[in-house]
Design an enzyme around this catalytic site. Sequence first.
Site, short mmCIF file in Angstrom:
data_model
loop_
_atom_site.label_atom_id
_atom_site.label_comp_id
_atom_site.label_asym_id
_atom_site.label_seq_id
_atom_site.Cartn_x
_atom_site.Cartn_y
_atom_site.Cartn_z
N GLU A 5 0.80 -1.22 0.00
CA GLU A 5 0.00 0.00 0.00
C GLU A 5 0.84 1.27 0.00
O GLU A 5 0.46 2.28 -0.61
CB GLU A 5 -0.96 0.02 1.19
CG GLU A 5 -2.21 -0.86 1.02
CD GLU A 5 -1.95 -2.33 1.28
OE1 GLU A 5 -0.82 -2.67 1.68
OE2 GLU A 5 -2.87 -3.15 1.07
N HIS A 60 -11.11 -4.64 9.25
CA HIS A 60 -11.67 -4.54 7.91
C HIS A 60 -13.01 -3.80 7.91
O HIS A 60 -13.84 -4.01 7.03
CB HIS A 60 -11.88 -5.92 7.28
CG HIS A 60 -10.63 -6.58 6.81
ND1 HIS A 60 -9.73 -7.15 7.68
CD2 HIS A 60 -10.10 -6.77 5.57
CE1 HIS A 60 -8.72 -7.67 6.99
NE2 HIS A 60 -8.92 -7.45 5.72
C1 LIG Z 1 -2.22 -4.64 4.26
C2 LIG Z 1 -3.22 -5.47 3.57
N1 LIG Z 1 -3.37 -5.33 2.25
C3 LIG Z 1 -4.29 -6.06 1.58
C4 LIG Z 1 -5.07 -6.97 2.24
C5 LIG Z 1 -6.14 -7.75 1.51
N2 LIG Z 1 -5.70 -9.13 1.39
C6 LIG Z 1 -6.04 -10.05 2.29
S1 LIG Z 1 -5.34 -11.53 1.99
C7 LIG Z 1 -4.56 -10.94 0.62
C8 LIG Z 1 -3.69 -11.85 -0.18
C9 LIG Z 1 -2.58 -12.42 0.65
O1 LIG Z 1 -1.82 -13.26 -0.12
P1 LIG Z 1 -0.75 -14.20 0.55
O2 LIG Z 1 0.13 -13.41 1.44
O3 LIG Z 1 -0.09 -14.95 -0.52
O4 LIG Z 1 -1.57 -15.16 1.50
P2 LIG Z 1 -2.65 -16.26 1.06
O5 LIG Z 1 -3.95 -15.56 0.94
O6 LIG Z 1 -2.19 -16.88 -0.17
O7 LIG Z 1 -2.66 -17.21 2.21
C10 LIG Z 1 -4.87 -9.61 0.42
C11 LIG Z 1 -4.38 -8.79 -0.69
C12 LIG Z 1 -4.89 -7.07 3.64
N3 LIG Z 1 -5.64 -7.86 4.36
N4 LIG Z 1 -3.95 -6.32 4.26
#
Ligand SMILES: Cc1ncc(C[n+]2csc(CCOP(=O)(O)OP(=O)(O)O)c2C)c(N)n1
Lengths: 336, 336, 323, 323
Positions: free
Chosen positions: A70, A139
Amino acid sequence: MAELMLREAILQTLFAEMERDENVVVLGEDIVGGMGTEGGPEAIGGIWGTSAGLYDKFGGDRVIDTPISESAIIGAAGGLGLTGKRPVAEIMFADFLGVCMDQIWNQMAKFRYMFGGKTECPAVVRMIYGAGLNAAAQHSQAPHGILTSMPGLKVVMPSTPADAKGLLTTAIRDQDPVIFLEHKALYAEKGEVPEGEYTIPFGHARLAHAGEDVTIVAAGLMVKFATKAAQGLAEQGIGCDVIDLRTTSPLDEEAILDSVENTGRLVVVDESPPRCGLATDIVSLVTNKAYASLKAPPEMVTSPHTPVPFARELEKAYLPSPGKIADAVQRTLAWK
Amino acid sequence: MAELMLREAILQTLFAEMERDENVVVLGEDIVGGMGTEGGPEAIGGIWGTSAGLYDKFGGDRVIDTPISESAIIGAAGGLGLTGKRPVAEIMFADFLGVCMDQIWNQMAKFRYMFGGKTECPAVVRMIYGAGLNAAAQHSQAPHGILTSMPGLKVVMPSTPADAKGLLTTAIRDQDPVIFLEHKALYAEKGEVPEGEYTIPFGHARLAHAGEDVTIVAAGLMVKFATKAAQGLAEQGIGCDVIDLRTTSPLDEEAILDSVENTGRLVVVDESPPRCGLATDIVSLVTNKAYASLKAPPEMVTSPHTPVPFARELEKAYLPSPGKIADAVQRTLAWK
Amino acid sequence: MQISEDALKKAYRQMKTIRMFEERLHDEIMTGEIAGFTHLYAGQEAVAVGVCEHLDFNDTIASTHRGHGHCIAKGCDVKGMMLEIYGRADGICKGKGGSMHIADIEKGMLGANGIVGGGPPIVVGAALAAKLYGDGRLAVAFSGDGACNQGTTFEAMNLAVVTNAPAIFAFENNHYSEHTGVAYAVGSEDIAGRAESFGMKAWRVDGCDFFKVYETMGEVVDHVRAGKGPAAVEFDTERFFGHFEGDPQNYRGEGEIARLRKERDCITIFREHAAKNKLVSKKDLDAIDKEVSDLIDKSVEESRAAAPPKAEDVLTDVYIDYI
Amino acid sequence: MQISEDALKKAYRQMKTIRMFEERLHDEIMTGEIAGFTHLYAGQEAVAVGVCEHLDFNDTIASTHRGHGHCIAKGCDVKGMMLEIYGRADGICKGKGGSMHIADIEKGMLGANGIVGGGPPIVVGAALAAKLYGDGRLAVAFSGDGACNQGTTFEAMNLAVVTNAPAIFAFENNHYSEHTGVAYAVGSEDIAGRAESFGMKAWRVDGCDFFKVYETMGEVVDHVRAGKGPAAVEFDTERFFGHFEGDPQNYRGEGEIARLRKERDCITIFREHAAKNKLVSKKDLDAIDKEVSDLIDKSVEESRAAAPPKAEDVLTDVYIDYI
Ligand SMILES: Cc1ncc(C[n+]2csc(CCOP(=O)(O)OP(=O)(O)O)c2C)c(N)n1
Ligand SMILES: Cc1ncc(C[n+]2csc(CCOP(=O)(O)OP(=O)(O)O)c2C)c(N)n1
Ligand SMILES: [Mg+2]
Ligand SMILES: [Mg+2]
């Protein structure tokens, strides 16, 4: 006029503005959806449905899907804005302000001032905010108070699909950095939206409901709740002005003060906790500038001084509601 | 009693608490000063003079010099707090809140609530804040309003060396996360400081000056200015209560309301810009809860809705001052 | 590597201007007339100039708290800068920004920055814009060794790689972040290696030798302008003064500054190289010294005499329009 | 690597508990009774269990939005978790946290986290505390491939190296962050390599094979407990469900999920390996399946019937004491 959901109004506005001005660039996490996958770009098109199709239409240089970074997203928006582009960045949940505030607060908001008025940074940061979907403490927040406190930003909180279009168009064409807050619980809200060019100037509130007895001030989702309360009260013969701020910075002081001068009673509704927020801001504006008109102490209907809880029953208790607003109206009428 | 500068009171308190409780751990950028250099640890001992000697006395496991990584610093403080330690983190300039807010706002402040009340995180975050040293827009801010708005945090703003000691001791022994704001323009301020054990409970304001005509509410550096104004006004026969909040969260509502019930007039002084800040918070508290006592509209003396400017003349124009406070007192007395 | 005599003279003038600007500020700050925090760039001139001599006004840079050198190298008005540092109404930022916030967008200088790690994300944005302009322009983020520990810097590098943005991450490793040594603060001590781990090409070069910097930057700039993706460069360089003015510098080694001034002075190194290779005459360089010295004298003189901003100006320049 | 039959049964039980917990949630969410966002961990069980089987209650972990697996592996009460996800008063967080905020400090589980990259800095703090306790304990940060682009993660890795903190950065590369592929979002596509560039030792291992995970983690944990500094591990793993419940998953390849279920199911792989090497009998594993199935049934049943929190509870648990 077409009937659209608020999320559709946002998407259409992005389409229209990107078509109109090639300098408009959008960026954010998963706004294309499917980058680097077998399904490919646009497999999803954004989790909120506010960017689907933009990539196919305008290509990857203007529709930039980003990693989960971000600070880099907002910083990039600042850099795009400083160098002649009109970025529209999406922060998927406004709660992520925590990981990018510097680039908003200390960078884009201050460029113009620090640099002696010689800079323009026409960046828009769309943030999806608010409670109501049981998304819990990280959230569901409504950080508009924090953002409104920051000089250099304009802060927009549409409450209807039409306003979403008119205000987002204005935001994109504005030369200052604008925070554009979209309430996730309003995304499916439907309403008539003017077709073609449609802009709404900043700093002009909307009278969402008219009445003579009490002034209710609200923004975003709270306008819906306040209007509902006002409709119920109207049936009991109690008339309320519901002032939809539309933008909290700049603030339409005149609309608020005019109404209070007429009604003498104020209820401010705010989705945030009570301390140092928009509710206290409006109350102190009115007591400073319309003191003589007041017939009763202003009332605040806010969420409590707690994080946003998860369970349905708790979140319901947390949020302001039409019932709580009506109670506050009754309290202010019953005063003395 | 010894006469100490505020910065010395902080340093002595850190020494005393680290000696008293081996769980107290301090961390921050350059708090040791000289790590990885020929001069070696303690070559500098912190740019504010608030940590010199701690490393030599307590060693590198408890006095942790960190890279320039504020998110990691605050996150580490959270993790230390969750696992039985009492971290005291230093953020060199409160403006760097921008790069670490998530770990304050969404993490340490919310642990207890999100985790159903089963967690304690006794972390202290010391932040050096405020204008007056011509440090310009990114090194002069007073973000106490933003922090006070956050449920889960306690927010402390000492205005004297004695209070710095008493409140910091309380902060370190408190079981909740505490933000401890030290004004850089107060660091050289001298005052008598009680020796030995000395704690000041949170939520108890201090009457910095007493009078019957107007209530002035302030915190941190603004207490000094308000007191100066009150002293000048006293010579003109105008009596002011100056309420030093000491902590903005929790807030000593009683002290404020009691005073206003007596004086009927309120001036709030706040170093931050005017929107959605501590000034509006106090004004709306008073108009909600002491409405009937008010004889005039509350006055706010704040900085303007601008970033902090650099040049001496501009910064002077930016900051509240004894003169501006006295003017506000006169305005409220002249009302109607 | 080819570089014309004129280009060399210009580069030398730029380096010397920065040096004299900073040495003079160091003296002037003692008088107490200059307010605020000032971080001097002296010692690192070959980096700013060696990088910026490859750039034109369409290319952009973002700088740090230690920004004077980058500003001068990118073409900001020297007198306007001095006025700004003195907090004068005619300063380049009207006295609102001061030393840490000098910017000149028209010159492609996107701002010094009081936030360590503030610049790199902004530069990615400028690089994404550059890509859209499609004329080969690029953007450079200057950062210190300390800034390479700030999360924003890493995010920026990754985003630049992912978007194939024409961005250059210029890391000036002067071995200190404030009073802390790079050996302590940077886990790997290998800044270029970190950049490589994000999937970009990285170079390492002696930042005290203008000729080496200029030559390396030729390759780097070619790479980036050709659309081959972002790049990083780690410069080994030296800071001659304290972290900020007032720093007692007890963390330095015994005689360290004297040694650096003797062995690692980019101005001396330039002059020696130029003499040895007969690239520019001593006379020409001396003449430049004189010109620059006059410019700095005049800037200080005018700044001292110049009018401060008016109190009411505190309210302007926040927005372009508001309500 | 030696691992007793009992230990293997326990590990299998943990993996199976996670799997059934998640499969069952997937069904229950369809009913509409469960509120909020739920991210299922199914497919990655061998990672959580293979890591946590090396830990005891003094060791701590911090988890992600996809936290159920880590919670169960670290010993959180399964019924308490189910109650929490249903938003019940007797949930492990009294219904205040929900799926994304399950924590149990007494078990060393420092919390799931709704903020991507939120956990690693916290883990460095836990590791610094561990160092002070001086009994060899350590702390583990679970992160996804997407989280490795968040600045906080990098800051945490560097701080851990600088302070020689006993921290392990466990990166579960399931190839997706939400709907985006790792090939796009991670500049280098080499997460372990990034960690190495911060100056720590890093391992790479197949995260779908419990035996490999367990063996590798043995080395990693030994390294860290011995005070040799932090470490990182990149696990190649798979996510069987959507990013969150409701995800249409059109970004997946044709037949991808069926293939993963067939070839990359850590439960199947465990069973095959156990059978081939005669480590645990099929009968014993089947018995565990039955036990686990009963536990999940019972948890769901009780959760459905359990009382919600009272409205006034919204106000409690913000502070320990306030005024
Ligand atoms: C700071 C932040 N940015 C965006 C999100 C929205 N978000 C939640 S999970 C996710 C993807 C995470 O990917 P990864 O780290 O690969 O974990 P996975 O979901 O594959 O377990 C996103 C973009 C968030 N929760 N927090
Ligand atoms: C986010 C942030 N943290 C801390 C500081 C305080 N600070 C200013 S300069 C500096 C050191 C920077 O070191 P480096 O990046 O090596 O640059 P150098 O000073 O050597 O040019 C620090 C810690 C800051 N300005 N911003
Ligand atoms: Mg440095
Ligand atoms: Mg992933």
